[in-house]
Design a protein around this motif. Structure first.
Motif, PDB file in Angstrom:
ATOM      1  N   THR A 138      72.514   8.209 168.226  1.00 36.78           N
ATOM      2  CA  THR A 138      73.321   7.226 167.497  1.00 36.78           C
ATOM      3  C   THR A 138      72.722   6.943 166.132  1.00 36.78           C
ATOM      4  N   ALA A 139      71.416   6.688 166.084  1.00 37.77           N
ATOM      5  CA  ALA A 139      70.753   6.434 164.804  1.00 37.77           C
ATOM      6  C   ALA A 139      70.864   7.637 163.882  1.00 37.77           C
ATOM      7  N   LEU A 140      70.742   8.837 164.443  1.00 39.21           N
ATOM      8  CA  LEU A 140      70.836  10.057 163.644  1.00 39.21           C
ATOM      9  C   LEU A 140      72.223  10.184 163.017  1.00 39.21           C
ATOM     10  N   GLN A 141      73.264   9.857 163.773  1.00 41.29           N
ATOM     11  CA  GLN A 141      74.614   9.931 163.234  1.00 41.29           C
ATOM     12  C   GLN A 141      74.810   8.939 162.086  1.00 41.29           C
ATOM     13  N   TRP A 142      74.366   7.704 162.271  1.00 38.01           N
ATOM     14  CA  TRP A 142      74.513   6.710 161.208  1.00 38.01           C
ATOM     15  C   TRP A 142      73.780   7.139 159.934  1.00 38.01           C
ATOM     16  N   ILE A 143      72.554   7.640 160.092  1.00 35.62           N
ATOM     17  CA  ILE A 143      71.761   8.042 158.926  1.00 35.62           C
ATOM     18  C   ILE A 143      72.419   9.203 158.193  1.00 35.62           C
ATOM     19  N   MET A 144      72.874  10.207 158.947  1.00 36.23           N
ATOM     20  CA  MET A 144      73.494  11.358 158.297  1.00 36.23           C
ATOM     21  C   MET A 144      74.841  10.979 157.679  1.00 36.23           C
ATOM     22  N   ALA A 145      75.540  10.005 158.246  1.00 37.74           N
ATOM     23  CA  ALA A 145      76.786   9.525 157.642  1.00 37.74           C
ATOM     24  C   ALA A 145      76.500   8.876 156.293  1.00 37.74           C
ATOM     25  N   GLU A 146      75.440   8.074 156.207  1.00 39.27           N
ATOM     26  CA  GLU A 146      75.078   7.454 154.939  1.00 39.27           C
ATOM     27  C   GLU A 146      74.644   8.504 153.911  1.00 39.27           C
ATOM     28  N   ILE A 147      73.921   9.503 154.352  1.00 38.48           N
ATOM     29  CA  ILE A 147      73.487  10.578 153.444  1.00 38.48           C
ATOM     30  C   ILE A 147      74.691  11.357 152.929  1.00 38.48           C
ATOM     31  N   ALA A 148      75.634  11.656 153.829  1.00 39.88           N
ATOM     32  CA  ALA A 148      76.821  12.405 153.414  1.00 39.88           C
ATOM     33  C   ALA A 148      77.682  11.606 152.439  1.00 39.88           C
ATOM     34  N   ALA A 149      77.689  10.285 152.600  1.00 38.55           N
ATOM     35  CA  ALA A 149      78.535   9.442 151.755  1.00 38.55           C
ATOM     36  C   ALA A 149      77.882   9.095 150.422  1.00 38.55           C
TER      37      ALA A 149
END
Length: 513
Positions: free
Chosen positions: A317-328
């Motif tokens: 879950t944390a990995l998804q949130w972090i990568m979403a912020e990086i992608a955005a």
């Protein structure tokens, strides 16, 4: 005469005690304030739309302004007390940690394994909890022991990068639903650490399904058990209990062969195995309170299930949130990429992570802004305690808000913004102590004696996989789409719409640098 003299002497003393009690009664302090409740349903009337934890957060924010930082809600037979202030949380969990380190009584559906024990998470504070937790921290999660799993992490990293690239190549827009890959990668790694075996993808997916289905079923259908008095459970929800028992049996049938294979080979020298696993440590364990007897298969299954759940869902879950912020955020990704260019080699190795301060800042900001759990698991006191002028009764559920403390406007500048720089020199998060021993600014892993024992492992996994995924791929929003950062509550607090990102290989850019 002597007897009558003694009686006459004692009568005024006895009367004085009665008068003193009537004039100056020994009154216990009151429970913390709460909204009006009604019999049986308690405070459920205030959650008329949903018992979701996200709705509970909204309710607590409303009541905090009216009632103060310690609030009582009633769900079932025991009060639920919520502490929503970081100073009071530190006082309870650190300064008075021994008193606040137990757990509420287990729920009626927590002993499906016919076990003499509860898992580490649910065990009350005491000798059994200390034994199980010490085994986990010393045999598996100690920094020296974690390093033994470095080959396993490299193996899983290869699986993850190949899976992401395959998914990207098969999509017309290179769009990848990344959470599926993250979940499988983290689970594969935890299966290796748990059972000491590199299983193929088919076997891992079977175990993953058997592990997740009971948890999701209970999360969706059995949360009501926390709110309904025990008396009613005898007459209601029997169908739900049977469904959970059926799902648990599927899990047992998959776990048992792995555990028994480990037991058959347990006399082999440890150096002959690929790795000393969590199951191995449990086979070596004996329960002093049970006359030194060893754990049964069902008890080992219980602890393995906890290990897989705790290490997989929160990290993925944390990995998804972090990568979403990086992608955005192209600026964040560009700055992180520039830092990664300073590391030679075809991958970011574990020993390289300490040279990457901006990477650490990105991970910490991800955990602050998007903690996988918005509440700590409920605590309990070992006996009635007076705290903050109120009574905290034994067996009451004591809850601490995580997200709201990490979003405190008095502490963090623009707390709802994703700003990794805040954890660099001069930022409002510089030198933050995520263990909360000094003070609580954020506590994604909890604080005090019940702090998550896997804190070090989780940070290592997040840094290692984020670094290598950014090094290998460019992450961006899919053309014509925006990344949706709204939340929903499942086993953890996840993205309402799982991350869909356009993933493009960097074509050896870093390998040539």
């Amino acid at each position: 005469m002597e007897a009558w003299s003694i009686i006459l002497f004692l009568i005024p003393i006895f009367l004085s005690f009665i008068i003193a009690f009537l004039l100056f009664p020994c009154r216990k302090p009151p429970l913390p304030p709460g909204p009006p409740s009604i019999p049986i349903l308690g405070s459920l009337i205030w959650l008329r739309h949903s018992t979701s934890l996200l709705n509970l957060e909204i309710l607590l924010r409303k009541f905090r302004s009216q009632l103060g930082p310690i609030i009582t809600l009633r769900f079932g037979s025991h009060p639920s007390i919520f502490i929503v202030d970081r100073y009071l949380a530190h006082k309870a969990l650190v300064e008075h940690g021994a008193s606040f380190s137990s757990r509420p009584p287990p729920s009626p559906y927590s002993r499906f394994h016919n076990s003499r024990i509860l898992n580490i998470t649910s065990s009350p504070y005491g000798d059994q909890w200390r034994l199980l937790r010490r085994n986990l921290t010393s045999e598996i999660l100690h920094p020296v022991k974690i390093h033994r799993f470095a080959p396993g992490r490299r193996w899983v990293l290869g699986l993850l990068l190949n899976d992401l690239q395959t998914r990207s190549e098969q999509s017309p827009k290179r769009a990848v639903v990344a959470m599926e890959s993250f979940q499988l990668a983290m689970f594969s790694l935890l299966v290796l650490m748990c059972f000491g075996e590199k299983l193929d993808e088919k076997a891992i997916r079977k175990i993953e399904t058997a592990q997740r289905e009971p948890l999701l079923y209970m999360s969706k259908h059995m949360r009501v058990f926390s709110f309904v008095p025990k008396l009613l459970l005898r007459f209601m929800f029997q169908g739900m209990l049977k469904n959970v028992a059926r799902l648990r049996q599927i899990q047992i049938d998959l776990f048992l062969p792995l555990i028994r294979a480990r037991r058959e080979n347990h006399k082999q020298a440890r150096e002959q195995r690929f790795v000393y696993s969590y199951v191995d440590s449990l086979l070596d364990l004996s329960l002093a309170q049970e006359g030194g007897s060893q754990l049964t298969d069902n008890e080992i299954i219980l602890l393995c299930s906890e290990f897989l759940t705790a290490g997989t869902d929160s990290t993925a879950t944390a990995l998804q949130w972090i990568m979403a912020e990086i992608a955005a955020r192209t600026a964040v990704q560009a700055k992180l990429l520039e830092e990664l260019k300073g590391i030679n080699g075809e991958e970011i190795k574990e020993e390289d992570l300490n040279k990457l301060p901006y990477l650490k800042a990105v991970v910490l900001e991800g955990l602050r802004r998007h903690p996988p759990s918005h509440f700590l698991l409920p605590h309990s006191v070992i006996k009635d305690v007076e705290f903050g002028g109120y009574l905290i009764p034994k067996n009451a559920s004591i809850n601490f808000t995580v997200a709201d403390m990490a979003w405190d406007e008095k502490l963090w500048e623009e707390p709802m913004e994703f700003k990794p720089e805040r954890f660099m020199a001069g930022g409002d998060g510089e030198g933050v102590d995520i263990t909360g021993n000094r003070e609580i600014k954020m506590m994604p892993f909890g604080v005090g004696r019940r702090i998550c024992p896997g804190l070090g492992l989780a940070i290592l996994h997040l840094e290692y996989f984020v670094a290598n995924m950014v090094r290998e791929f460019e992450w961006a929003a899919v053309d014509g789409e925006e990344i949706d950062f709204s939340e929903k509550s499942e086993f953890t607090v996840v993205m309402s719409k799982p991350l869909r990102a356009r993933i493009t290989p960097r074509k050896g850019l870093l390998k040539d640098s």
